[in-house]
Design an enzyme around this catalytic site. Sequence first.
Site, PDB file in Angstrom:
ATOM      1  N   SER A   1      35.963  46.017  40.575  1.00 57.83           N
ATOM      2  CA  SER A   1      36.310  46.959  41.639  1.00 57.83           C
ATOM      3  C   SER A   1      35.374  48.164  41.575  1.00 57.83           C
ATOM      4  O   SER A   1      34.737  48.420  40.545  1.00 57.83           O
ATOM      5  CB  SER A   1      37.753  47.427  41.435  1.00 57.83           C
ATOM      6  OG  SER A   1      38.026  48.508  42.289  1.00 57.83           O
TER       7      SER A   1
ATOM      8  N   TYR B   1      44.425  50.911  36.283  1.00 58.17           N
ATOM      9  CA  TYR B   1      43.664  49.959  37.108  1.00 58.17           C
ATOM     10  C   TYR B   1      42.159  50.191  36.933  1.00 58.17           C
ATOM     11  O   TYR B   1      41.380  49.239  36.818  1.00 58.17           O
ATOM     12  CB  TYR B   1      44.097  50.127  38.563  1.00 58.17           C
ATOM     13  CG  TYR B   1      43.531  49.108  39.525  1.00 58.17           C
ATOM     14  CD1 TYR B   1      43.717  47.748  39.339  1.00 58.17           C
ATOM     15  CD2 TYR B   1      42.826  49.520  40.660  1.00 58.17           C
ATOM     16  CE1 TYR B   1      43.202  46.814  40.243  1.00 58.17           C
ATOM     17  CE2 TYR B   1      42.326  48.601  41.575  1.00 58.17           C
ATOM     18  CZ  TYR B   1      42.510  47.251  41.360  1.00 58.17           C
ATOM     19  OH  TYR B   1      42.000  46.341  42.256  1.00 58.17           O
TER      20      TYR B   1
HETATM   21  P1  NAD Z   1      46.626  40.508  46.780  1.00 57.32           P
HETATM   22  O1  NAD Z   1      47.781  41.220  46.162  1.00 57.32           O
HETATM   23  O2  NAD Z   1      46.647  40.220  48.238  1.00 57.32           O
HETATM   24  O3  NAD Z   1      46.398  39.130  46.008  1.00 57.32           O
HETATM   25  C1  NAD Z   1      46.614  38.990  44.635  1.00 57.32           C
HETATM   26  C2  NAD Z   1      47.267  37.640  44.419  1.00 57.32           C
HETATM   27  O4  NAD Z   1      47.422  37.462  43.019  1.00 57.32           O
HETATM   28  C3  NAD Z   1      48.671  37.539  45.040  1.00 57.32           C
HETATM   29  O5  NAD Z   1      48.731  36.410  45.897  1.00 57.32           O
HETATM   30  C4  NAD Z   1      49.599  37.384  43.843  1.00 57.32           C
HETATM   31  O6  NAD Z   1      50.696  36.519  44.073  1.00 57.32           O
HETATM   32  C5  NAD Z   1      48.662  36.798  42.803  1.00 57.32           C
HETATM   33  N1  NAD Z   1      49.124  37.053  41.442  1.00 57.32           N
HETATM   34  C6  NAD Z   1      49.687  38.196  40.956  1.00 57.32           C
HETATM   35  N2  NAD Z   1      50.018  38.026  39.665  1.00 57.32           N
HETATM   36  C7  NAD Z   1      49.643  36.759  39.329  1.00 57.32           C
HETATM   37  C8  NAD Z   1      49.730  36.000  38.142  1.00 57.32           C
HETATM   38  N3  NAD Z   1      50.260  36.502  37.022  1.00 57.32           N
HETATM   39  N4  NAD Z   1      49.257  34.737  38.152  1.00 57.32           N
HETATM   40  C9  NAD Z   1      48.726  34.209  39.280  1.00 57.32           C
HETATM   41  N5  NAD Z   1      48.615  34.878  40.433  1.00 57.32           N
HETATM   42  C10 NAD Z   1      49.072  36.137  40.458  1.00 57.32           C
HETATM   43  O7  NAD Z   1      45.339  41.323  46.351  1.00 57.32           O
HETATM   44  P2  NAD Z   1      43.870  41.344  46.964  1.00 57.32           P
HETATM   45  O8  NAD Z   1      43.705  42.645  47.647  1.00 57.32           O
HETATM   46  O9  NAD Z   1      43.562  40.083  47.687  1.00 57.32           O
HETATM   47  O10 NAD Z   1      43.023  41.449  45.618  1.00 57.32           O
HETATM   48  C11 NAD Z   1      42.353  40.349  45.024  1.00 57.32           C
HETATM   49  C12 NAD Z   1      41.516  40.884  43.864  1.00 57.32           C
HETATM   50  O11 NAD Z   1      40.591  41.857  44.342  1.00 57.32           O
HETATM   51  C13 NAD Z   1      42.337  41.602  42.791  1.00 57.32           C
HETATM   52  O12 NAD Z   1      41.752  41.365  41.525  1.00 57.32           O
HETATM   53  C14 NAD Z   1      42.186  43.059  43.152  1.00 57.32           C
HETATM   54  O13 NAD Z   1      42.399  43.873  42.033  1.00 57.32           O
HETATM   55  C15 NAD Z   1      40.741  43.047  43.613  1.00 57.32           C
HETATM   56  N6  NAD Z   1      40.346  44.179  44.472  1.00 57.32           N
HETATM   57  C16 NAD Z   1      41.007  44.454  45.632  1.00 57.32           C
HETATM   58  C17 NAD Z   1      40.566  45.510  46.411  1.00 57.32           C
HETATM   59  C18 NAD Z   1      41.249  45.871  47.702  1.00 57.32           C
HETATM   60  O14 NAD Z   1      40.886  46.893  48.291  1.00 57.32           O
HETATM   61  N7  NAD Z   1      42.190  45.056  48.163  1.00 57.32           N
HETATM   62  C19 NAD Z   1      39.480  46.277  46.016  1.00 57.32           C
HETATM   63  C20 NAD Z   1      38.837  45.977  44.832  1.00 57.32           C
HETATM   64  C21 NAD Z   1      39.272  44.912  44.080  1.00 57.32           C
END
Ligand code: NAD
Length: 275
Positions: A159, A172
């Site tokens: 991130s 985080y």
């Molecule tokens: P999201 O919450 O939509 O998706 C995360 C998924 O992970 C969910 O479907 C959830 O059910 C699953 N999950 C949670 N705990 C779990 C576990 N123990 N085992 C298996 N699955 C599990 O989030 P997103 O926004 O799509 O983020 C995806 C990745 O990108 C994450 O690593 C997040 O930290 C990273 N990220 C997101 C952003 C943003 O702005 N959304 C920015 C930078 C990084």
Amino acid sequence: MNKVIVLTGAGGVLCSTLAEALAKKGNKIAVLDLRIEAAEKVANKIKDVGGTAIAVAADVLKKESLEVARNEVNDILGSCDILINGAGGNHPLGTTSNPFLYKEDLLNDSDDFKTFFDLDSEGIKFVFDLNFIGTLLPTQVFARDMVGKEGCSVLNISSMNAFTPLTKIPAYSGAKAAVSNFTQWLAVHFSKVGIRVNALAPGFFLTDQNRSLLTHEDGSLTQRGQQIIDQTPMGRYGEPEDLIGTTLWLCGEGSKFVTGVVVPIDGGFAAYSGV
Ligand code: NAD
């Protein structure tokens, strides 16, 4: 590409988009998620347009659950070529209420006001586990399939806050810094067995996790939401589709001499000093 690609957290916003894009390129997709209904929705969407996908329930924090998932993937799709470690996220208990601490904050004893001194170690552990251990364990389980095979790689999701921590979210930020560091470590460790390891560092994408931090109910931006846009030279939030090009590159032949990189996809956020 015709690879077997396993994505964790692929029932979520960003990785479901990547799963669909990778399926369109002819890959066989294993959609892993803790929430099987969410994984099934994504797999069905892929199959509806003629792609190959299976939904598999898996908890990235439990090795046994991942091993069961790997057996299912191996039986139905074949051995894993590419792993995308997408499961991750933050937790309110690892988050402070305000960016800065002022002396008078120590007099505020409201339950929902949290300074650094109120951070809960359980909340911090949850975030470190989900992001770091939740990247390490799936890699231990699925990268075994890749040793000695051609064209294999691991793609982690770090991130923006891994480069410079964002205010309010020390857990985080620290956990994603660990993911970036691990990406480099693993790239070196796996370099002799042909597995490349890279990471995406997405900037700000409006998703269910951060919507309440960045927007009001009427859709207008919160102060934090506006601050992000002001700090983003391209002047907008990312769309999940913005991650596709870099993912295809890092998972494909075009990056076969690239390993250990963390690519910002952030509209210039990390490059901009604000002045
Ligand atoms: P999201 O919450 O939509 O998706 C995360 C998924 O992970 C969910 O479907 C959830 O059910 C699953 N999950 C949670 N705990 C779990 C576990 N123990 N085992 C298996 N699955 C599990 O989030 P997103 O926004 O799509 O983020 C995806 C990745 O990108 C994450 O690593 C997040 O930290 C990273 N990220 C997101 C952003 C943003 O702005 N959304 C920015 C930078 C990084």
